[in-house]
Design an enzyme around this catalytic site. Sequence first.
Site, short mmCIF file in Angstrom:
data_model
loop_
_atom_site.label_atom_id
_atom_site.label_comp_id
_atom_site.label_asym_id
_atom_site.label_seq_id
_atom_site.Cartn_x
_atom_site.Cartn_y
_atom_site.Cartn_z
N LYS A 178 -12.73 -6.36 0.67
CA LYS A 178 -14.12 -6.78 0.81
C LYS A 178 -14.66 -7.33 -0.50
O LYS A 178 -15.41 -8.30 -0.50
CB LYS A 178 -14.90 -5.59 1.37
N THR A 179 -14.22 -6.77 -1.61
CA THR A 179 -14.64 -7.30 -2.90
C THR A 179 -14.12 -8.72 -3.06
O THR A 179 -14.83 -9.62 -3.52
CB THR A 179 -14.08 -6.43 -4.03
N GLN B 4 -17.26 4.69 5.30
CA GLN B 4 -17.41 5.01 3.89
C GLN B 4 -18.86 5.26 3.48
O GLN B 4 -19.22 5.17 2.31
CB GLN B 4 -16.83 3.89 3.02
N ARG C 79 -8.75 5.83 -2.17
CA ARG C 79 -8.74 5.28 -3.53
C ARG C 79 -7.32 5.12 -4.04
O ARG C 79 -7.07 4.42 -5.04
CB ARG C 79 -9.51 6.18 -4.52
N1 LIG Z 1 -5.45 -11.29 0.99
C1 LIG Z 1 -4.99 -10.41 0.12
N2 LIG Z 1 -3.73 -10.43 -0.29
C2 LIG Z 1 -3.23 -9.54 -1.15
N3 LIG Z 1 -3.95 -8.55 -1.69
C3 LIG Z 1 -5.24 -8.45 -1.35
C4 LIG Z 1 -5.82 -9.37 -0.43
N4 LIG Z 1 -7.11 -9.02 -0.29
C5 LIG Z 1 -7.32 -7.94 -1.07
N5 LIG Z 1 -6.22 -7.58 -1.71
C6 LIG Z 1 -6.04 -6.43 -2.63
O1 LIG Z 1 -6.38 -5.24 -1.95
C7 LIG Z 1 -6.97 -4.30 -2.82
C8 LIG Z 1 -8.29 -3.79 -2.25
O2 LIG Z 1 -9.25 -4.80 -2.28
P1 LIG Z 1 -10.79 -4.51 -2.48
O3 LIG Z 1 -11.00 -3.68 -3.69
O4 LIG Z 1 -11.51 -5.77 -2.36
O5 LIG Z 1 -10.99 -3.61 -1.21
P2 LIG Z 1 -12.30 -3.10 -0.58
O6 LIG Z 1 -12.33 -3.61 0.78
O7 LIG Z 1 -13.43 -3.35 -1.49
O8 LIG Z 1 -11.97 -1.57 -0.52
P3 LIG Z 1 -12.95 -0.33 -0.40
O9 LIG Z 1 -13.95 -0.65 0.64
O10 LIG Z 1 -12.02 0.76 0.00
O11 LIG Z 1 -13.50 -0.10 -1.76
C9 LIG Z 1 -7.16 -4.99 -4.14
O12 LIG Z 1 -6.18 -4.54 -5.03
C10 LIG Z 1 -7.00 -6.46 -3.81
O13 LIG Z 1 -6.47 -7.18 -4.88
#
Ligand SMILES: Nc1ncnc2c1ncn2[C@@H]1O[C@H](COP(=O)(O)OP(=O)(O)OP(=O)(O)O)[C@@H](O)[C@H]1O
Length: 743
Positions: free
Chosen positions: A33-34, A249, A600
């Site tokens: 999502k980030t 979350q 995490r």
């Molecule tokens: N399309 C993609 N291909 C490969 N790696 C990815 C891709 N999208 C995200 N990632 C990797 O997945 C991991 C999690 O991404 P991110 O931190 O954005 O998750 P998040 O959805 O914010 O998680 P949370 O909600 O649990 O905090 C990161 O290490 C990111 O680099």
Amino acid sequence: MALNLKDLNSAQREAVTEIEGPCMIIAGAGSGKTRVLTYKLAYLIERGVSPYEILSLTFTNKAANEMKERVTNLTGLDANRIWMGTFHSIFARLLRFEADRIGFTRSYSIYDTNDSLNLVKRVMTELEISTESFNPAAIHGAISKLKNKLILPSEYSIKAYNAFEKKVAEVYHEYQRLLLKSNAMDFDDLLIKPLELFSRYPEILIKYQKRFKFILVDEYQDTNRAQYQLVKMLSQMYENISVVGDDAQSIYKWRGAEIQNIFDFETDFPHRKIFRLEQNYRSTGSILALAGDVIKKNRRQIEKELWTDNKKGDKVKIIETLTDKDEANKIARQIRDEIKNKKLKFSDFAILYRTNAQSRTLEESLWNSGIPYIIVGGTRFYQRKEIKDIICYLKIIVNPNDDEATLRVLGLTDGIGKTSIEKLVLIARDTGRSIYDVIYTSETNPEIKTALKKNLREIISIIEKYKTLKNEIRLSELVNGVIDEIGIISRYKSENTNEAEERLNNIEELKSAVAEFSDNTEEPTLENFLEQISLVADIDEFDSRKNAVTLMTIHSSKGLEFPVVFITGLEENLFPVSGSIANEEDMEEERRLFYVAITRAQKKLFISYSNQRYRFGVQSYQVKSRFLKEISDKVLKENVEIEKISLKDLVPVRQKKSGISYEYDNTAIKYNGYSKSLPEFEDDKFSDIKKGVKINHESFGSGQVLAVTGKGIDKKAEIYFKDLGVIKKIILKYAKMRVIQNN
DNA sequence: CTGGAACTACCAGGG
DNA sequence: GTAGTTCCAG
Ligand SMILES: Nc1ncnc2c1ncn2[C@@H]1O[C@H](COP(=O)(O)OP(=O)(O)OP(=O)(O)O)[C@@H](O)[C@H]1O
């Protein structure tokens, strides 16, 4: 530079390129999502949207800064002009421009929790409500809840039913009145006052609606009612609003967050598009299997299936220990082992806990093992006594109506005690003036005794001097000037204790913080500085580049990821915490918190619980958490490995009468548990202390290692302590110091 | 008015 | 175990 959307999967890409109209992205843990938010910002900018037209709300200031940096890297364009930050900091900034409309000035003060609580106490005294029969903290909490729910004092005084509620209503009313009179806002006001502003002045709302053509909200599941109202109002004109969140979350219900906002979004924006991100990139199969198993127990949740292409990986290890100390020691040892075997860095590890109080024991073990660590949280820098003392002078210079700051400064001034303060407060109340105004005009006030007048003169002269100079001299000159003139340095210097030394160091650190702020801020005014320091969160100060193990609460860990994670204290009444047990909704939030903690972890996850734990300074017996008992047999078999207390953890203890019996002994276990690998372990112990490494010594302050002599336990180091300007030879086994920077 | 000793409430989390 | 408050002698 063309933005490369190949780094996104198809669901992510769709979510990124959908820029017009309302859009809700339901993103599972670790589903990127980030990444989606970052790319969406970059995509907007590349399509010619001006950064000024984007409002991007993040959960922490740190997240905002990191995202700006990444957007700049992606686009090659300056992303700093995006309105990006937490709700609190964005709307605090907006209020600086518009405050006069709602009875405040642009130099309004921000009251932190402490200030607010003190104000509640003061109001209670004034209204003659006994602080013994009614807990001021409880009243303050109740007021904050009401404010989050947008209930005004006038509405509540009608609704208030029992004795407590009636007192809350009374205090709430007077509390708001005094805030206004002091030209001050508490944290809740920073969200509520903009709403008031927008409703009273539609033309101002329209101005900002026009400006913010695109609005993005991160961690949407943890927004409260006021925050939702704000984004709803602001997006009404263009409806270009994207919210990203994960109901599983949501962990801030206790401070007013409403998951309901997710459902309301669907009804409030009938044309909304919904995207789901369900592929997890972060964790191994086993970690994800456990996470899914845990969250399944919650009833209220949006259906989604999180999956991963990642390998199953190592099994999650659940460790039982006898005491909290033992738990901490096992973790320290595990970190050592992992580092040795897998070439990991200290910063690859995080230790998570439910309550801050758990950090002490963990810290002790890491210290004894020579493992560098950072603790997120604890007493904040700007809450420390010596820092807050200085800040209060600065606050009066900016806002002389700030009674809380004035009261603190009075308490610091020699010769002024309870009686004098009461006198001044009384005059202020009777005449409807601010306390500083009473001080300022004290010379001509017949009610004030000559001795007191004399003591007040010093305050007046410092405040007035810098009020005049404020716009003429540089910020750091101003702050340094105030520090010099209030005599705080000489007071601590004469104390000549370790504690005073540390306080002096902190004051130096404050000076550096001011200098850094001046260098990196466009408008380094005192107002802006004070605002910034009021709004820093614990996690904002966490620097992931430092090579150290991170200790923090699960709440602080939200949004972060680490290769190896330890989740500690899985015990009834601790996790789930005692207050949550009676109420199913609170219990579900605890379970979500456990889910957040599990997700995490990238590669390895350890979960621990202990049979005994020191709580409130006494040993208490603990019961394994229901969250562990809930794990399904399937996951237990396929994804989890269990390490129970074994006989080798039990150590022979000499009984007074009859020979030897096996029982647990807190002091002996440490030795016994490590006895096998002790020599090698000790050898490693000071391996971080090398030439050039920067350290911090408990009594001598920071220094740099010049040379290392001796072996193993007798290792010595020559260290140059820059604060003292001397070189000392230190025997490492006795030294209380830690590495702050490896080279 | 001040400073230290004694006492007590606390530890659910945070902008 | 610790931080904050209250109490009391000087
Ligand atoms: N399309 C993609 N291909 C490969 N790696 C990815 C891709 N999208 C995200 N990632 C990797 O997945 C991991 C999690 O991404 P991110 O931190 O954005 O998750 P998040 O959805 O914010 O998680 P949370 O909600 O649990 O905090 C990161 O290490 C990111 O680099």
